[in-house]
Design a protein around this motif. Structure first.
Motif, PDB file in Angstrom:
ATOM      1  N   ALA A  12      71.093  30.721  52.062  1.00 46.31           N
ATOM      2  CA  ALA A  12      71.924  30.145  53.125  1.00 46.31           C
ATOM      3  C   ALA A  12      71.394  28.780  53.539  1.00 46.31           C
ATOM      4  CB  ALA A  12      71.946  31.085  54.324  1.00 46.31           C
ATOM      5  N   LEU A  13      70.068  28.667  53.627  1.00 45.97           N
ATOM      6  CA  LEU A  13      69.482  27.367  53.939  1.00 45.97           C
ATOM      7  C   LEU A  13      69.723  26.380  52.808  1.00 45.97           C
ATOM      8  CD1 LEU A  13      66.101  28.508  55.547  1.00 45.97           C
ATOM      9  CD2 LEU A  13      68.067  27.514  56.716  1.00 45.97           C
ATOM     10  N   THR A  14      69.766  26.886  51.575  1.00 42.02           N
ATOM     11  CA  THR A  14      70.075  26.026  50.445  1.00 42.02           C
ATOM     12  C   THR A  14      71.485  25.483  50.570  1.00 42.02           C
ATOM     13  OG1 THR A  14      68.687  27.469  49.098  1.00 42.02           O
ATOM     14  CG2 THR A  14      70.034  25.887  47.934  1.00 42.02           C
ATOM     15  N   ALA A  15      72.392  26.314  51.078  1.00 43.05           N
ATOM     16  CA  ALA A  15      73.768  25.873  51.272  1.00 43.05           C
ATOM     17  C   ALA A  15      73.846  24.712  52.257  1.00 43.05           C
ATOM     18  CB  ALA A  15      74.625  27.030  51.768  1.00 43.05           C
ATOM     19  N   VAL A  16      72.861  24.635  53.171  1.00 46.45           N
ATOM     20  CA  VAL A  16      72.815  23.509  54.096  1.00 46.45           C
ATOM     21  C   VAL A  16      72.501  22.222  53.338  1.00 46.45           C
ATOM     22  CG1 VAL A  16      71.581  22.532  56.085  1.00 46.45           C
ATOM     23  CG2 VAL A  16      72.126  24.973  56.023  1.00 46.45           C
ATOM     24  N   GLY A  17      71.787  22.340  52.204  1.00 48.61           N
ATOM     25  CA  GLY A  17      71.394  21.172  51.432  1.00 48.61           C
ATOM     26  C   GLY A  17      72.554  20.278  51.042  1.00 48.61           C
ATOM     27  N   PRO A  18      73.583  20.805  50.352  1.00 51.41           N
ATOM     28  CA  PRO A  18      74.713  19.955  49.995  1.00 51.41           C
ATOM     29  C   PRO A  18      75.445  19.380  51.207  1.00 51.41           C
ATOM     30  CG  PRO A  18      74.701  21.957  48.686  1.00 51.41           C
ATOM     31  CD  PRO A  18      73.661  22.128  49.727  1.00 51.41           C
ATOM     32  N   LEU A  19      75.623  20.198  52.255  1.00 52.32           N
ATOM     33  CA  LEU A  19      76.307  19.704  53.451  1.00 52.32           C
ATOM     34  C   LEU A  19      75.502  18.588  54.112  1.00 52.32           C
ATOM     35  CD1 LEU A  19      77.445  23.124  54.962  1.00 52.32           C
ATOM     36  CD2 LEU A  19      78.926  21.387  53.944  1.00 52.32           C
ATOM     37  N   LEU A  20      74.200  18.845  54.271  1.00 50.97           N
ATOM     38  CA  LEU A  20      73.330  17.855  54.886  1.00 50.97           C
ATOM     39  C   LEU A  20      73.229  16.614  54.011  1.00 50.97           C
ATOM     40  CD1 LEU A  20      71.479  17.322  57.307  1.00 50.97           C
ATOM     41  CD2 LEU A  20      69.605  18.358  56.004  1.00 50.97           C
ATOM     42  N   GLY A  21      73.117  16.837  52.690  1.00 50.57           N
ATOM     43  CA  GLY A  21      73.027  15.705  51.774  1.00 50.57           C
ATOM     44  C   GLY A  21      74.277  14.849  51.804  1.00 50.57           C
ATOM     45  N   GLY A  22      75.450  15.487  51.841  1.00 56.13           N
ATOM     46  CA  GLY A  22      76.692  14.731  51.910  1.00 56.13           C
ATOM     47  C   GLY A  22      76.800  13.934  53.196  1.00 56.13           C
ATOM     48  N   TRP A  23      76.400  14.560  54.316  1.00 51.98           N
ATOM     49  CA  TRP A  23      76.483  13.864  55.604  1.00 51.98           C
ATOM     50  C   TRP A  23      75.494  12.706  55.672  1.00 51.98           C
ATOM     51  CZ3 TRP A  23      72.892  13.503  59.719  1.00 51.98           C
ATOM     52  CH2 TRP A  23      73.407  12.918  60.882  1.00 51.98           C
ATOM     53  N   LEU A  24      74.251  12.933  55.244  1.00 52.95           N
ATOM     54  CA  LEU A  24      73.243  11.874  55.285  1.00 52.95           C
ATOM     55  C   LEU A  24      73.622  10.711  54.374  1.00 52.95           C
ATOM     56  CD1 LEU A  24      69.954  14.005  55.251  1.00 52.95           C
ATOM     57  CD2 LEU A  24      70.842  12.647  57.159  1.00 52.95           C
ATOM     58  N   THR A  25      74.144  11.054  53.179  1.00 50.99           N
ATOM     59  CA  THR A  25      74.516  10.010  52.231  1.00 50.99           C
ATOM     60  C   THR A  25      75.676   9.169  52.759  1.00 50.99           C
ATOM     61  OG1 THR A  25      73.775  11.371  50.378  1.00 50.99           O
ATOM     62  CG2 THR A  25      75.281   9.570  49.869  1.00 50.99           C
ATOM     63  N   ALA A  26      76.672   9.842  53.370  1.00 52.41           N
ATOM     64  CA  ALA A  26      77.862   9.130  53.841  1.00 52.41           C
ATOM     65  C   ALA A  26      77.592   8.342  55.118  1.00 52.41           C
ATOM     66  CB  ALA A  26      79.003  10.120  54.067  1.00 52.41           C
TER      67      ALA A  26
END
Length: 512
Positions: free
Chosen positions: A135-149
């Motif tokens: 579940a914390l791994t699932a935060v990775g793509p969401l967090l990565g997308g938000w930080l990148t954008a």
């Protein structure tokens, strides 16, 4: 321990989301970006056995702290990569150092958790461990997308700093006792296994650039496997080996390891390939690509809890059989839907593929750890994680080669259909394949002339070409899970019902 391990899981996915921006800003090649991902996985595979052994020799708490510090320092340096000629080697090097840190802390953290729970409760406990980590791994793509954008792709590495601080504080508050075991460190064995894995994966990774007919490709692949063979022979004669190979005499442990190998051929590579597919073929933003991967983790998290309960009640075989079947079907159906270019139509199959992996990961890992010789949980965890991450590295290399070849052939055919001659079409196609940035609606090529105009006109077709190329990859993942099923049916079906002490192996197995 879950906070510490969460960093290693998050880092397997968060970088994939930022990959297009990293390629565009730093000017990395397609092969170079794959190595940014693969260097981390390769270090994990090469040094997990060493990390497990160090946890046994010096105590898991100490190794968790050291591994966390190495990991977070390397993360900061990855985020500070300079532009220019040094960017690619800098990023690959410190991604590899990150992998070393993760290889130290993961088996030590898992050994702590395993030691806390008796065998009859261990399946559910580790299902929770892997489920929450997932579940914390699932935060990775969401967090990565938000930080990148919203900020910069460099933040996908810096985000590990607060996570590491929390992990270190919680480790201190938990007052985890260190119980070192007697023995010595097998340095030659560690060198052999790292060299063998590194060389063989290098051959797989470079097969597209060098060609499968190149002597260099086969020198790396065959040479690496030969070194691994020497490692196995060497370990049999060492008093305190890096890996106690006697554990493979347990048929169930061997089957668990084989199923993990085939499952991991798909598990980590799917994040890289699906996120780039979403951005190229579906014209998705990084945040949308992250949501695409979230469907996978929904299926994974639910199935992992179910699989843990099945393990405690009935043993590993039912969960492994169910997981490999669901995974094979899920990946095959997902592959079939890729050319529809609709995220909405694909999500059920994405979730089904994730559920298949969820049924496999915790039960196979837990069942393998339960069969530790003399309760050497760190060492056995090191073995299973070595198998898992070596498979992930091989999967990245093989599927990357497959994708590049199929993409180039598809784009060549598209350009030839628009009147470009065969030689020029092949050259342009190779350039497009190498420069895929993850944005299907990016600026078309500028300039005049037949080739430039044909390429601009073909941009929408190239999105479909990339989707068709990815079908080969996802069908390959389905085949990997099908091979895992053939291994799962050979599991003896027994399960460990009593714990082992720290000096002897005293396990009882029963048929469910």
């Amino acid at each position: 321990m879950m906070f510490a391990v969460a960093m290693t899981f998050i880092d397997q996915t968060i970088v994939s989301i930022a990959a297009p921006d990293i390629v565009r800003e730093l000017g990395l090649s397609s092969s170079g970006m794959q190595w940014v991902v693969n260097a981390y996985l390769l270090s994990l595979a090469a040094f997990f056995a060493l990390g497990g052994r160090l946890a046994d020799l010096y105590g898991p708490r100490r190794v968790v702290v050291i591994g966390t510090l190495i990991f977070v320092i390397a993360s900061v340096l990855c985020g500070c990569v300079p532009s220019g000629d040094y960017a690619q080697p800098w990023l690959i090097t410190f991604r590899a150092v990150q992998g070393i840190g993760a290889a130290l802390l993961f088996p030590a953290a898992l050994a702590v958790v395993v030691a806390v729970f008796p065998v009859e409760r261990r399946g559910r406990a580790l299902a929770l461990f892997f489920g929450i980590s997932g579940a914390l791994t699932a935060v990775g793509p969401l967090l990565g997308g938000w930080l990148t954008a919203s900020w910069t792709w460099r933040a996908v590495f810096w985000v590990n700093v607060p996570v590491a601080i929390v992990a270190l504080v919680l480790t201190a508050l938990a007052h985890i006792p260190d119980r070192p075991r007697p023995g010595t460190l097998d340095v030659p064995g560690a060198v052999l296994v790292a060299a063998g894995m590194g060389l063989s994966v290098l051959g797989f990774q470079q097969a597209w650039s060098w060609g499968w007919g190149s002597w260099a490709t086969w020198l790396c692949v065959v040479g690496g496997l030969a070194i691994l063979y020497v490692f196995v022979r060497y370990e049999r004669g060492v008093r305190h080996p890096l890996i106690d190979l006697r554990v493979f005499r347990d048929k169930a442990f061997a089957v668990d390891s084989a199923v993990l190998f085939f499952a991991m051929l798909a598990f980590v590579p799917v994040f890289f390939f699906s996120s780039v597919y979403a951005q190229v073929s579906l014209s998705a933003s990084p945040n949308q690509a992250a949501l695409f991967l979230l469907y996978f983790f929904v299926g994974f998290a639910i199935a992992s809890q179910w699989g843990g309960r099945i393990l405690d009640k009935r043993g590993a075989r039912p969960a492994l059989k169910a997981g490999t079947i669901l995974g094979a079907v899920g990946f095959a159906l997902w592959a079939n839907e890729l050319t529809n270019l609709s995220m909405h139509d694909q999500w059920p199959y994405v979730a089904l593929a994730g559920a298949g992996i969820g049924f496999i990961l915790a039960p196979a890992s837990t069942d393998a750890v339960n069969r530790a010789i003399g309760a050497s949980y760190g060492e056995v965890t090191g073995i299973t994680q070595t198998v898992r991450n070596y498979a992930a590295s091989v999967g990245m290399a093989v599927f990357g080669t497959l994708l590049s070849r199929a993409m180039t052939e598809n784009v060549t055919d598209t350009l030839r259909a628009r009147g470009v001659d065969a030689a020029t079409a092949d050259q342009v196609a190779r350039g497009i394949t190498d420069s895929v940035s993850g944005h299907g609606d990016s600026t078309p090529p500028t300039g005049s002339g037949q080739v430039a105009e044909a390429t601009r006109d073909a941009m929408s077709s190239i999105q479909m070409d990339f989707a068709q190329a990815n079908q080969w990859v996802f069908y390959g993942m389905a085949v990997a899970l099908a091979l895992g099923f053939l291994c799962a049916v050979r599991h003896p079906g027994d399960r460990t019902t009593t714990t082992t002490d720290t000096t002897t192996t005293d396990t009882t197995t029963t048929k469910p």
